[in-house]
Design a protein around this motif. Structure first.
Motif, short mmCIF file in Angstrom:
data_model
loop_
_atom_site.label_atom_id
_atom_site.label_comp_id
_atom_site.label_asym_id
_atom_site.label_seq_id
_atom_site.Cartn_x
_atom_site.Cartn_y
_atom_site.Cartn_z
N SER A 98 49.89 3.23 61.53
CA SER A 98 50.88 2.18 61.30
C SER A 98 50.34 0.77 61.47
O SER A 98 50.87 -0.18 60.88
CB SER A 98 52.08 2.37 62.23
N ARG A 99 49.26 0.60 62.26
CA ARG A 99 48.72 -0.74 62.45
C ARG A 99 47.28 -0.66 62.94
O ARG A 99 46.98 0.06 63.88
CB ARG A 99 49.56 -1.53 63.45
N LEU A 103 45.25 4.77 51.34
CA LEU A 103 46.03 3.62 50.85
C LEU A 103 46.07 2.59 51.97
O LEU A 103 46.43 2.92 53.11
CB LEU A 103 47.46 4.04 50.49
N THR A 104 45.72 1.35 51.67
CA THR A 104 45.75 0.29 52.68
C THR A 104 46.56 -0.89 52.17
O THR A 104 46.51 -1.22 50.98
CB THR A 104 44.34 -0.20 53.05
N THR A 105 47.29 -1.53 53.07
CA THR A 105 48.04 -2.74 52.74
C THR A 105 48.27 -3.55 54.00
O THR A 105 47.96 -3.10 55.11
CB THR A 105 49.37 -2.39 52.06
N THR A 154 52.96 -10.94 56.08
CA THR A 154 51.83 -11.41 56.87
C THR A 154 50.60 -10.60 56.46
O THR A 154 50.71 -9.58 55.78
CB THR A 154 52.05 -11.24 58.38
N SER A 155 49.44 -11.05 56.90
CA SER A 155 48.20 -10.29 56.68
C SER A 155 47.47 -10.07 58.00
O SER A 155 46.25 -9.93 58.03
CB SER A 155 47.30 -11.03 55.69
N ARG A 156 48.23 -10.03 59.08
CA ARG A 156 47.62 -9.95 60.41
C ARG A 156 46.99 -8.58 60.67
O ARG A 156 45.94 -8.48 61.29
CB ARG A 156 48.69 -10.24 61.46
N TYR A 157 47.66 -7.51 60.23
CA TYR A 157 47.16 -6.15 60.47
C TYR A 157 47.13 -5.38 59.15
O TYR A 157 47.54 -5.88 58.10
CB TYR A 157 48.06 -5.42 61.47
#
Length: 262
Positions: free
Chosen positions: A204-205, A237-239, A245-248
């Protein structure tokens, strides 16, 4: 008793006009800035999505037409073990069956940079999007495409077929991958074959620099207990996360479950 002499103080009307003009100009500037910001938000959240989705849908149709969709593309289904491929996906790996059968199966050939060469479909999300080589924003992701990480396996190859996609704006193909559950299907169509993966795990993160999640045997460098310990044919799959945001990074992994000819 001293007599007081009244003194009349004249206000400067020019000064009042200058002050009023300054206030009005400031108010206009604030309003203009507000309108500009609103237009930027509308552009990012609405127009880029509309434009990118239209372009991505057009590209999916173009690929289907190029492949001759609707013609007899059945073919004998083959198992995952019949599909070859190098970890870096730089060239197809063929495997010829014994006993003179002559059957050859191969992972997809690495295409040229930024070229859309496959279609990913995720039934649970109602997603159909083109897959292009590379993960550049201008050449791939901002078009609403899903990007293939260079030096990872190609569809069906042994190793890790690793993908990236926007979660917000520019078509946001991976916006809802957090809704995927174990057992959900992911199909990847190429000119020659259709590869079916089954969702297996979710992270999840993690850090944007967690390169382990797209390794040939995917395993998080940040949370080493999450991932895999043996070679296989994986999809990743990554996002970005949280949304907007793009923090994690949010990661979904799946395993190859089947391959069939078109």
């Amino acid at each position: 008793m001293r007599e007081r002499i009244p003194v009349a103080v004249q206000r400067n009307p020019r000064g009042r006009r200058v002050a009023a003009r300054g206030l009005w100009t400031g108010a206009e500037a604030v309003m203009t800035l507000g309108v500009v910001l609103l237009l930027l938000v509308v552009h990012q959240l609405w127009w880029t999505n509309r434009q990118a989705r239209a372009g991505a849908e057009h590209q999916v149709r173009a690929l289907e037409q190029e492949w001759g969709r609707g013609t007899d593309g059945g073919g004998e289904p083959v198992g995952p073990s019949d599909s070859g491929g190098g970890d870096d996906g730089s060239a197809p790996v063929s495997r010829t069956g014994g006993g003179g059968s002559g059957r050859t199966t191969a992972a997809a050939r690495a295409p040229r940079w930024d070229q859309a060469y496959a279609v990913i479909r995720i039934p649970r999300l109602g997603l159909a999007a083109p897959v292009a080589q590379g993960v550049s924003k201008s050449g791939v992701l901002d078009k609403g495409y899903v990007g293939h990480y260079p030096r990872t396996a190609q569809p069906g190859g042994v190793g890790n077929f690793a993908l990236a996609g926007h979660r917000n704006t520019h078509g946001e193909p991976f916006r809802y991958i957090n809704r995927l559950r174990r057992g959900d299907r992911i199909t990847v169509e190429t000119r020659e074959r259709v590869y079916t993966y089954v969702v297996d795990k979710t992270l999840s993160r993690t850090s944007p620099r967690d390169s382990g999640v797209i390794a040939a045997v995917p395993r998080s460098n940040v949370r080493p207990h999450v991932g895999y310990g043996e070679p296989g044919a994986y999809v990743t799959l990554t996002t970005c996360t949280p949304e907007f945001t793009s923090r994690y990074r949010l990661v979904v992994w799946g395993k190859l479950a089947g391959v069939r000819g078109r």
